[in-house]
Design a protein around this motif. Structure first.
Motif, short mmCIF file in Angstrom:
data_model
loop_
_atom_site.label_atom_id
_atom_site.label_comp_id
_atom_site.label_asym_id
_atom_site.label_seq_id
_atom_site.Cartn_x
_atom_site.Cartn_y
_atom_site.Cartn_z
N GLN A 252 0.83 -1.21 0.00
CA GLN A 252 0.00 0.00 0.00
C GLN A 252 0.86 1.26 0.00
O GLN A 252 0.56 2.24 -0.67
CB GLN A 252 -0.93 0.01 1.21
N ALA A 253 1.99 1.22 0.74
CA ALA A 253 2.87 2.39 0.80
C ALA A 253 3.50 2.64 -0.56
O ALA A 253 3.61 3.79 -1.01
CB ALA A 253 3.95 2.17 1.86
N ILE A 254 3.92 1.57 -1.24
CA ILE A 254 4.57 1.72 -2.55
C ILE A 254 3.57 2.23 -3.59
O ILE A 254 3.87 3.14 -4.36
CB ILE A 254 5.20 0.38 -2.97
N GLU B 151 -4.77 -2.35 -5.07
CA GLU B 151 -4.75 -1.74 -6.39
C GLU B 151 -3.58 -2.26 -7.22
O GLU B 151 -2.44 -2.27 -6.78
CB GLU B 151 -4.64 -0.22 -6.26
N SER B 152 -3.90 -2.69 -8.44
CA SER B 152 -2.87 -3.04 -9.41
C SER B 152 -2.50 -1.78 -10.18
O SER B 152 -3.38 -1.03 -10.60
CB SER B 152 -3.41 -4.11 -10.37
N VAL B 153 -1.20 -1.52 -10.33
CA VAL B 153 -0.74 -0.31 -11.02
C VAL B 153 0.16 -0.72 -12.18
O VAL B 153 1.06 -1.54 -12.02
CB VAL B 153 0.04 0.62 -10.06
N VAL B 154 -0.11 -0.16 -13.34
CA VAL B 154 0.75 -0.40 -14.51
C VAL B 154 1.25 0.95 -15.03
O VAL B 154 0.47 1.88 -15.22
CB VAL B 154 0.00 -1.15 -15.63
N LEU B 155 2.56 1.04 -15.22
CA LEU B 155 3.18 2.24 -15.77
C LEU B 155 3.64 1.94 -17.19
O LEU B 155 4.42 1.01 -17.41
CB LEU B 155 4.40 2.67 -14.94
N ARG B 156 3.14 2.69 -18.17
CA ARG B 156 3.63 2.59 -19.55
C ARG B 156 4.76 3.60 -19.70
O ARG B 156 4.55 4.80 -19.53
CB ARG B 156 2.49 2.87 -20.53
N ASN C 54 -5.61 10.51 -6.66
CA ASN C 54 -6.26 10.58 -5.35
C ASN C 54 -5.88 9.34 -4.54
O ASN C 54 -6.29 8.23 -4.84
CB ASN C 54 -7.78 10.65 -5.55
N ILE C 55 -5.08 9.54 -3.47
CA ILE C 55 -4.61 8.41 -2.66
C ILE C 55 -5.78 7.75 -1.94
O ILE C 55 -5.82 6.54 -1.75
CB ILE C 55 -3.57 8.88 -1.63
N ALA C 56 -6.75 8.55 -1.53
CA ALA C 56 -7.87 8.01 -0.74
C ALA C 56 -8.81 7.15 -1.57
O ALA C 56 -9.49 6.28 -1.03
CB ALA C 56 -8.64 9.16 -0.10
N GLU C 57 -8.85 7.36 -2.89
CA GLU C 57 -9.77 6.62 -3.75
C GLU C 57 -9.12 5.31 -4.20
O GLU C 57 -8.21 5.30 -5.02
CB GLU C 57 -10.16 7.46 -4.97
N PRO D 173 -10.95 2.84 -10.86
CA PRO D 173 -9.72 2.98 -11.67
C PRO D 173 -9.37 4.45 -11.82
O PRO D 173 -10.24 5.31 -11.89
CB PRO D 173 -10.11 2.36 -13.03
N GLN D 174 -8.07 4.75 -11.88
CA GLN D 174 -7.61 6.13 -12.10
C GLN D 174 -6.49 6.13 -13.13
O GLN D 174 -5.79 5.13 -13.30
CB GLN D 174 -7.07 6.74 -10.79
N ASP D 175 -6.34 7.25 -13.82
CA ASP D 175 -5.27 7.41 -14.81
C ASP D 175 -4.49 8.68 -14.50
O ASP D 175 -5.09 9.71 -14.18
CB ASP D 175 -5.83 7.50 -16.24
N GLY D 176 -3.17 8.60 -14.61
CA GLY D 176 -2.33 9.77 -14.36
C GLY D 176 -1.07 9.69 -15.18
O GLY D 176 -0.92 8.85 -16.06
#
Length: 564
Positions: free
Chosen positions: A234-236, A281-286, A247-250, A254-257
């Protein structure tokens, strides 16, 4: 130091006129050397004088570090990975903080992040960037420059392992505070640095019930790296969301940034996507590394006749040119290369993209935003009132977009776009199936380029071998058909991390809209019939292009069978 920051500094000191800013920036980008040499080439200021000027601007000192020997205690103040990431080398401890020579001292955010990650007050100093890089290699990497990790999936760097151990000692309490702690910041920064170093296209952060995986995609294949402690997932993830202004709280939607960082002097953009799963949350960086993507048509390794066809087509006054293939086939790169070639002063170019991947000077690029109703159709309609010559539509997703593209073509515009189909002839029937009138498709479509990306054999460990008759049958070949050509494979070596592959190569098939093909399209001919006719007229299929690459020793039978 970035071109823009140096030019702005020279303008503020009256050495360059503000009205010439664009000209100097363009000249600096065109130079083969970095900005510190480029301004000397242009006769604006001597390189040493520029460093003195930068030092005055930041209130620091300029050092010649060619003979510099750091104290061991000072060297330990900055971990190897952090020094490499920020191109920063520690000089000495002062009463006011740690004095560090940094390659980009004009970027306050860079200094702030460095101080935050080291938990130190940073006193910036100026030195030639090549001296800083040489000191980092000599004192942190023993001159070899290899401590930041080997090939793809080849384990982690010493610096990353050390920070991983430091991260492991953190507690589970107050995770939001931990996401902004120095070890977490350094850990995430070094994960991203290693991804860039290994030329990864994507970085996956994946939470599971009992572990937390981090994987890189290199040349289309995924490689797993040593995972961080599961309780810190969660911290990472929160740290990544902070970096991309999400938004860290949400955590339920899904979110995009987007993250923009300068790594090793190169501006790197990373498109961030989060997805809520059962275990977090799964996070993918392109990774959008402009230095890693050559946006030139010549770099696509096209056959001479294909290169000639494309260069002739993209300078036509009107018509539609479509690039087709699955996700990750390199369609956007091909179209960007086309745009770069026709991006001249006498042409107005507009693009509608979801999202804008690479910024290209001289082209108006519009990001599509479905959430506020700014879809491809609406952007395209607005484009027609902007007096464009050529238009790029990121993707023809629906009938409205396709119809406006056809209308734009009929009113004297060249339209470039993409479709998701298995082959080039399939794009024609897809447009008709969407609801476009066949006679309009036949009248406006100039050509369809189908493509795939497959891995190239590593040149350092390439060996020839004789495939079995069963494997040849899968390709539709017999021993007699091979014509004495040799077949190659990669044995695996340190350079390619024992995969046998390094880099990727495009496969292409071109459907040229000749008069016989146009007649068949207008009569609603099926994809299979179109393909047969196109082959009769000389179209080389993806499989045939794959065979050409096999016989030239560029790729393997397995890769061609996988993608065609």
């Amino acid at each position: 130091m970035t071109v823009e920051s140096v030019i702005d500094l020279l303008i503020s000191r009256g050495l360059i006129d503000d009205s010439q800013r664009g000209d100097y920036i363009a000249a600096a980008h065109a130079s083969e050397h970095d900005i510190t040499y480029a301004v000397e080439e242009m006769g604006v200021i001597q390189r040493d004088q520029l460093f003195q000027l930068v030092a005055q601007d930041i209130g620091g000192e300029f050092y010649d570090l060619s003979e510099f020997e750091p104290a061991p205690v000072v060297l330990k103040a900055v971990p190897a990975g952090t020094a490499k990431l920020y191109q920063a080398f520690p000089i000495q401890f002062l009463e006011t903080g740690l004095q560090v020579a940094i390659a980009n001292p004009l970027d306050p955010q860079n200094l702030e992040e460095l101080g935050f990650s080291l938990n130190q007050t940073i006193v910036p100093a100026v030195a030639p960037p090549e001296q800083i890089a040489a000191l980092i290699e000599r004192f942190y990497y023993g001159g070899g420059g290899d401590a930041a990790g080997g090939g793809a999936g080849g384990g982690e760097s010493d610096a990353l392992a050390a920070i991983r151990a430091e991260v492991a000692s953190l507690s589970e309490d107050d995770l939001e505070e931990e996401s902004n702690s120095a070890p977490i910041i350094r850990y995430v920064d070094l994960v991203l640095y290693q991804a860039i170093k290994e030329k990864a296209s994507d970085v996956h952060f994946e939470p599971f019930e009992d572990d937390f995986k981090i994987r890189y995609r290199v040349d289309g294949a995924l490689y797993e790296m040593a995972p961080p402690p599961q309780h810190l997932k969660q911290a990472i993830i929160s740290r990544i969301k902070v970096m991309s202004s999400l938004n860290i709280a949400e955590t339920r939607l899904p979110q995009d940034g987007r993250i923009t960082k300068e790594i090793n002097g190169q501006p790197i953009d990373m498109r961030v996507s989060t997805l809520p799963t059962a275990f977090g949350e799964s996070v993918v960086l392109r990774v959008l590394d402009r230095s890693n993507v050559n946006l030139d048509l010549e770099a696509l390794n096209l056959t001479p006749d294909l290169f000639e066809y494309i260069t002739d087509t993209i300078v036509k006054p009107n018509g539609i040119f479509i690039c087709t293939g699955p996700t990750g086939a390199g369609k956007t790169t091909t179209l960007y290369a086309c745009l770069r070639r026709i991006n001249t002063e006498d042409a107005k170019l507009l693009t509608a993209e979801d999202p804008v991947e690479y910024d290209i000077d001289g082209i108006m690029q519009v990001p599509v935003n479905e959430a506020i109703g700014l879809n491809f159709g609406r952007v395209l309609r607005a484009f027609l009132r902007q007096d464009p010559d050529r238009i790029l539509v990121g993707e023809m997703r629906d009938l409205e977009t396709a119809q406006i593209a056809i209308q734009a073509s009929l009113t004297g515009h060249l339209v470039l776009s993409t479709l998701h189909t298995n082959d080039a002839p399939g794009a024609v029937t897809r447009l008709v199936d969407m609801g476009c009138e066949p006679f309009l498709v036949a009248a406006t479509l100039e050509g369809v380029l189908g493509q795939r990306l497959l891995r190239r054999i590593c040149p350092d460990c390439r060996v020839s071998y004789k495939p079995s008759a069963a494997v040849l049958r899968q390709l539709g070949l017999t021993d007699a058909d091979t014509g004495g050509n040799e077949f190659y494979t990669g044995q695996g070596c340190d350079t390619c991390n024992d995969t046998g592959y390094r880099g990727r190569q495009g496969l292409f098939e071109l459907l040229d809209m000749t008069d016989p093909i146009r007649e068949m399209v207008a009569q609603r001919a099926a994809t299979v019939v179109l393909k047969q006719k196109a082959q009769e007229l000389g179209m080389k299929t993806l499989r045939e292009d794959g065979l050409r690459n096999i016989f030239q020793g560029i790729t393997t039978i397995e890769e061609v069978l996988k993608y065609t």
